[in-house]
Design an enzyme around this catalytic site. Sequence first.
Site, PDB file in Angstrom:
ATOM      1  N   CYS A   1       0.966  -1.043  -0.010  1.00  0.00           N
ATOM      2  CA  CYS A   1       0.186  -0.054   0.103  1.00  0.00           C
ATOM      3  C   CYS A   1       0.923   1.175  -0.062  1.00  0.00           C
ATOM      4  CB  CYS A   1      -1.058  -0.056   1.226  1.00  0.00           C
ATOM      5  SG  CYS A   1      -0.086   0.116   2.816  1.00  0.00           S
TER       6      CYS A   1
ATOM      7  N   HIS B   1      -2.311   1.320   7.053  1.00  0.00           N
ATOM      8  CA  HIS B   1      -3.002   1.500   5.826  1.00  0.00           C
ATOM      9  C   HIS B   1      -3.188   2.822   4.969  1.00  0.00           C
ATOM     10  CE1 HIS B   1      -4.241  -0.849   2.132  1.00  0.00           C
ATOM     11  NE2 HIS B   1      -5.172   0.026   1.946  1.00  0.00           N
TER      12      HIS B   1
ATOM     13  N   HIS C   1      -5.928   2.120  -4.175  1.00  0.00           N
ATOM     14  CA  HIS C   1      -4.977   1.574  -3.372  1.00  0.00           C
ATOM     15  C   HIS C   1      -4.458  -0.070  -3.617  1.00  0.00           C
ATOM     16  CE1 HIS C   1      -7.995  -0.790  -0.532  1.00  0.00           C
ATOM     17  NE2 HIS C   1      -8.279  -0.742  -1.896  1.00  0.00           N
TER      18      HIS C   1
END
Length: 379
Positions: A275, A323, A335
Amino acid sequence: MGSGKWGLTTAAMALACACACVVLASPGTAHASPAPTPTRTPAATPKPVSNKDIEAVRKKLDKLYHEAAVATDAYNAAEEKTQKQSTEIVELAQQIVKGQARLDTLKDRAGAAARAQYRGGGLPPEARLWLSDDPQDFLDGTGRVRQGQHATKGLLDEMARTQQDLRQYAKDASAQWRKLEADREARAEAKKKIKQRISAAEKLEAQLEKKEKERLAKLEEEAAHQAQSAWLGSGVLADIKSDASEQGKKAVKYATDQIGKPYEWGAEGPKTFDCSGLTSQAWAVAGRPIPRTSQQQWRQLRHVDIRDMRPGDLIIYFDDASHVGMYIGDGAIVHAPRPGRTVTIAGAGSMQILGVVRPDAQAGPSSTGAANEAGRRHE
């Protein structure tokens, strides 16, 4: 063949059959019992897995992949530190080499000065004045001697400073080496934890039947949809009207060009990403290097109010900032979700929002509190 011969043969056959019947019917003669007819046990019908059980699996998978994401951030941070420390150790080693060469040169010069002084004799200045044929020449020589003495003192002072620098370089190199080893151990531990969590998640998913996996995917989709709907229902999207900066447009283009590429922990492209590897690489291509991990991005980049968010900004998720996704407009992010998935577009509110950070120089007003408040409302 006549009828008599045929009748004899028939009679013989009848006699043989009669004898066989007598033998079989004789007392004490063993004979096989009829084999029993086998009975089939009906196969057990597998117990259907309830939605409650599938939901429990979904939550367990979320937990495992979240822990893997946290460990991935720790791994990436340790990796970045080891690279930095390795560079610093190399630079310190180069300084030590240069300092040692400088010290050797100074020692040679000090030795030459000492030998010149020795050749000049050890007579006191008064005696040399009396023995000199030309007092002026003596005085000129005395001035040169004094200059030489000052130069020698400066030389010795420089040698002392160089030796001190060398000791400090060696001390710094030793400290950096200890840090390097500690971060290598931290990286190895994080790597071990990542593999354990991903392996456990994959094993759990492998136990599901095809239909159960389909139901699991449906539940995941529904959970994300409900979260996104709740986020949009707050009216936040109506207030988001900012346009992307030029750097932001470049970052968004790079990130969206990676759609479909697999997730891989620790990866920064070009074929796979995690990510924060996706977001950091996108902004590097846009000409604005940013921290490598989502946690560092949250700590070091400027916070903006979620209602002032614009394409290119980074949305940080979960309380531990484990994240990150890039906002691309219209309530969506791009993402790299988790192992087994690919870079994709998702609802910006489909996960718990911690806050928003802006990487580019045209940052605008900061509002950490507002960003955090938006995240809390979404929990």
